[in-house]
Design a protein around this motif. Structure first.
Motif, PDB file in Angstrom:
ATOM      1  N   MET A  89     -39.699  30.195   8.924  1.00  0.00           N
ATOM      2  CA  MET A  89     -39.662  29.389  10.368  1.00  0.00           C
ATOM      3  C   MET A  89     -38.256  28.997  10.703  1.00  0.00           C
ATOM      4  O   MET A  89     -37.695  27.864  10.415  1.00  0.00           O
ATOM      5  CB  MET A  89     -40.441  27.941  10.248  1.00  0.00           C
ATOM      6  CG  MET A  89     -41.829  28.048   9.745  1.00  0.00           C
ATOM      7  SD  MET A  89     -42.869  26.690   9.522  1.00  0.00           S
ATOM      8  CE  MET A  89     -43.020  26.007  11.455  1.00  0.00           C
ATOM      9  N   PRO A  90     -37.718  29.982  11.320  1.00  0.00           N
ATOM     10  CA  PRO A  90     -36.239  29.738  11.690  1.00  0.00           C
ATOM     11  C   PRO A  90     -35.986  28.576  12.626  1.00  0.00           C
ATOM     12  O   PRO A  90     -34.677  28.043  12.364  1.00  0.00           O
ATOM     13  CB  PRO A  90     -35.844  31.281  12.483  1.00  0.00           C
ATOM     14  CG  PRO A  90     -37.054  32.073  11.764  1.00  0.00           C
ATOM     15  CD  PRO A  90     -38.136  31.315  11.698  1.00  0.00           C
ATOM     16  N   ARG A  91     -36.887  28.012  13.245  1.00  0.00           N
ATOM     17  CA  ARG A  91     -36.485  26.711  14.094  1.00  0.00           C
ATOM     18  C   ARG A  91     -36.237  25.585  13.062  1.00  0.00           C
ATOM     19  O   ARG A  91     -35.394  24.809  13.452  1.00  0.00           O
ATOM     20  CB  ARG A  91     -37.874  26.544  15.041  1.00  0.00           C
ATOM     21  CG  ARG A  91     -37.718  25.154  15.743  1.00  0.00           C
ATOM     22  CD  ARG A  91     -39.003  24.677  16.388  1.00  0.00           C
ATOM     23  NE  ARG A  91     -39.869  24.017  15.125  1.00  0.00           N
ATOM     24  CZ  ARG A  91     -39.563  22.705  14.890  1.00  0.00           C
ATOM     25  NH1 ARG A  91     -38.639  21.991  15.457  1.00  0.00           N
ATOM     26  NH2 ARG A  91     -40.436  22.402  14.083  1.00  0.00           N
ATOM     27  N   VAL A  97     -34.481  18.968   7.411  1.00  0.00           N
ATOM     28  CA  VAL A  97     -35.246  19.148   6.280  1.00  0.00           C
ATOM     29  C   VAL A  97     -34.738  20.538   5.518  1.00  0.00           C
ATOM     30  O   VAL A  97     -35.333  20.837   4.383  1.00  0.00           O
ATOM     31  CB  VAL A  97     -36.841  19.412   6.747  1.00  0.00           C
ATOM     32  CG1 VAL A  97     -37.184  18.088   7.407  1.00  0.00           C
ATOM     33  CG2 VAL A  97     -36.697  20.478   7.963  1.00  0.00           C
ATOM     34  N   CYS A  98     -33.951  21.287   6.097  1.00  0.00           N
ATOM     35  CA  CYS A  98     -33.651  22.434   5.457  1.00  0.00           C
ATOM     36  C   CYS A  98     -31.981  22.493   4.966  1.00  0.00           C
ATOM     37  O   CYS A  98     -31.437  23.414   4.664  1.00  0.00           O
ATOM     38  CB  CYS A  98     -33.703  23.690   6.095  1.00  0.00           C
ATOM     39  SG  CYS A  98     -35.427  24.158   6.360  1.00  0.00           S
ATOM     40  N   ALA A  99     -31.521  21.154   5.055  1.00  0.00           N
ATOM     41  CA  ALA A  99     -30.075  21.172   4.925  1.00  0.00           C
ATOM     42  C   ALA A  99     -29.653  21.566   3.456  1.00  0.00           C
ATOM     43  O   ALA A  99     -28.531  22.017   3.391  1.00  0.00           O
ATOM     44  CB  ALA A  99     -29.696  19.700   5.047  1.00  0.00           C
ATOM     45  N   CYS A 108     -28.572  34.511   8.021  1.00  0.00           N
ATOM     46  CA  CYS A 108     -27.530  33.719   8.679  1.00  0.00           C
ATOM     47  C   CYS A 108     -27.255  34.432   9.952  1.00  0.00           C
ATOM     48  O   CYS A 108     -26.865  33.987  11.003  1.00  0.00           O
ATOM     49  CB  CYS A 108     -26.394  33.068   7.736  1.00  0.00           C
ATOM     50  SG  CYS A 108     -27.013  31.921   6.306  1.00  0.00           S
ATOM     51  N   VAL A 109     -26.600  35.816   9.409  1.00  0.00           N
ATOM     52  CA  VAL A 109     -25.921  36.535  10.610  1.00  0.00           C
ATOM     53  C   VAL A 109     -26.854  36.854  11.499  1.00  0.00           C
ATOM     54  O   VAL A 109     -26.527  36.867  12.827  1.00  0.00           O
ATOM     55  CB  VAL A 109     -25.386  37.877   9.961  1.00  0.00           C
ATOM     56  CG1 VAL A 109     -24.809  38.650  10.964  1.00  0.00           C
ATOM     57  CG2 VAL A 109     -24.224  37.418   8.715  1.00  0.00           C
ATOM     58  N   SER A 110     -28.065  37.327  11.327  1.00  0.00           N
ATOM     59  CA  SER A 110     -29.083  37.694  12.271  1.00  0.00           C
ATOM     60  C   SER A 110     -29.385  36.334  13.204  1.00  0.00           C
ATOM     61  O   SER A 110     -30.104  36.883  14.029  1.00  0.00           O
ATOM     62  CB  SER A 110     -30.105  38.194  11.547  1.00  0.00           C
ATOM     63  OG  SER A 110     -30.993  37.495  10.745  1.00  0.00           O
ATOM     64  N   ASN A 111     -29.471  35.296  12.893  1.00  0.00           N
ATOM     65  CA  ASN A 111     -29.603  34.373  13.405  1.00  0.00           C
ATOM     66  C   ASN A 111     -28.525  33.526  13.782  1.00  0.00           C
ATOM     67  O   ASN A 111     -28.590  31.974  13.917  1.00  0.00           O
ATOM     68  CB  ASN A 111     -30.750  33.373  12.742  1.00  0.00           C
ATOM     69  CG  ASN A 111     -32.108  34.257  12.551  1.00  0.00           C
ATOM     70  OD1 ASN A 111     -32.987  34.105  13.432  1.00  0.00           O
ATOM     71  ND2 ASN A 111     -32.373  34.634  11.448  1.00  0.00           N
ATOM     72  N   ALA A 112     -27.262  34.066  13.748  1.00  0.00           N
ATOM     73  CA  ALA A 112     -26.062  33.226  13.901  1.00  0.00           C
ATOM     74  C   ALA A 112     -25.916  32.418  15.133  1.00  0.00           C
ATOM     75  O   ALA A 112     -25.462  31.212  14.946  1.00  0.00           O
ATOM     76  CB  ALA A 112     -24.879  34.267  14.271  1.00  0.00           C
ATOM     77  N   ASN A 114     -28.105  29.963  16.171  1.00  0.00           N
ATOM     78  CA  ASN A 114     -28.830  28.919  15.532  1.00  0.00           C
ATOM     79  C   ASN A 114     -28.319  28.432  14.221  1.00  0.00           C
ATOM     80  O   ASN A 114     -28.397  27.392  14.037  1.00  0.00           O
ATOM     81  CB  ASN A 114     -30.264  29.359  15.431  1.00  0.00           C
ATOM     82  CG  ASN A 114     -30.932  29.493  16.948  1.00  0.00           C
ATOM     83  OD1 ASN A 114     -30.670  28.811  17.870  1.00  0.00           O
ATOM     84  ND2 ASN A 114     -31.971  30.448  17.082  1.00  0.00           N
ATOM     85  N   MET A 115     -27.823  29.390  13.364  1.00  0.00           N
ATOM     86  CA  MET A 115     -27.374  29.061  12.198  1.00  0.00           C
ATOM     87  C   MET A 115     -25.983  28.686  11.811  1.00  0.00           C
ATOM     88  O   MET A 115     -25.627  28.201  10.698  1.00  0.00           O
ATOM     89  CB  MET A 115     -27.720  30.013  11.112  1.00  0.00           C
ATOM     90  CG  MET A 115     -29.383  30.274  11.073  1.00  0.00           C
ATOM     91  SD  MET A 115     -30.419  28.954  10.853  1.00  0.00           S
ATOM     92  CE  MET A 115     -29.940  28.654   9.311  1.00  0.00           C
TER      93      MET A 115
END
Length: 307
Positions: A89-91, A97-99, A108-112, A114-115
């Protein structure tokens, strides 16, 4: 009527003194999920004062329902999800909660976009930032160290980027508009850059760089620079009809030849040093030059000057 007014005044005062003296129409819960002073209080027109808790979900409900993460209903709780759930769940990935999740590089790179702020992706910050120039110039990428080729290829936009300051000289010499900008003021250009572009050669950034004769002869403007003072310029370049060459230090050997091209020069103070070096041939080609100050020493008998 007086009684109603008195009650209203007392009620208003009790609100200002909240929460100590407020009179509720219902009872506080025995075990409130939040402190009452953090609740949202309001006054109903007919029912008097009431309250409503900000959070209507329990910790267990928040944990069991990932879609509630990051909402006002669950912000007050401290809990986290496994990395697998954060990835699925990339959101959720950039949220608290995902810290603590350690994400793989490809995620990380494919969702740069947001990430880039996610703690679990900071190891790959540079890889994310170079995915897009707008991302590279954003605040989250301020501390990223960029590769040289990326900096140079985007020099105009990255000239101020901290991650490109190691290659500032390369950026400044990648574009003329940058070379003459305040961002490059004081940056010393290497000889290879100075002699590759005439626009660079005339800048203060190239002061102190010694130019070869081959580059000095590309134009009179270049030849007149102090960078060419030790260059041995060829006679045909120096004696070319351009009277500015009298100032070229690399042409001092041919000063007499340059001065004899113009009566104005021949009688100028700049040509006095050439009185000994000018040839008789040059002095006797023209009557005006022969009679000039330049030829005082070489032609003593002015009667021998051409008619």
């Amino acid at each position: 009527m007086i009684t109603k007014v008195t009650y209203l005044i007392a009620t208003i005062l009790s609100v200002k003194a909240f929460p100590q003296n407020i009179q509720l129409l219902s009872q506080l819960p025995s075990d409130p999920i939040e402190q009452p002073d953090s609740w949202a209080w309001g006054r109903h027109p007919k029912e008097g004062f009431g309250y409503k808790a900000r959070n209507s979900l329990t910790l267990e409900q928040c944990i069991d329902n990932p879609e509630t993460a990051g909402t006002v209903h669950c912000d007050g709780y401290d809990y986290s999800y496994p990395v697998e759930l954060c990835i699925s769940m990339p959101r959720l990935a950039p949220l608290k909660v995902c810290a603590d999740a350690k994400f793989p590089k490809d995620f990380c790179v494919s969702n740069a976009a947001n990430m880039v702020k996610a703690k679990g992706c900071q190891k790959f910050l540079t890889d994310m930032c170079i995915m897009d120039i707008s991302l590279a110039t954003s605040q989250p990428c301020a501390d990223a160290e960029f590769p040289k080729d990326f900096c140079v290829a985007n020099a105009v936009k990255l000239i101020k980027a901290n991650g490109c300051q190691s290659y500032l000289t390369d950026l400044c010499t990648a574009d003329v508009s940058l070379a003459v900008s305040s961002d490059c003021a004081g940056v010393k250009f290497p000889a290879s850059a100075c002699t590759s572009n005439a626009n660079f050669a005339i800048l203060d950034n190239c002061k102190g760089v010694e130019f070869p004769a081959s580059f000095c002869t590309t134009s009179v403007q270049i030849a007149l620079l102090d960078n060419c003072k030790d260059a041995k310029l060829p006679k045909e370049f120096c004696v070319n009809g351009d009277l500015r060459m009298i100032k070229a230090k690399g042409c001092s050997k041919f000063l007499g030849d340059i001065c004899s091209q113009s009566l104005e020069l021949a009688n100028s103070a700049d040509c006095l040093p050439a009185q000994k070096s000018v040839s008789v041939f040059r002095c006797t080609r023209s009557r005006d030059i022969c009679l000039s100050q330049l030829c005082e020493l070489k032609v003593r008998d002015k009667g021998s000057c051409p008619q």
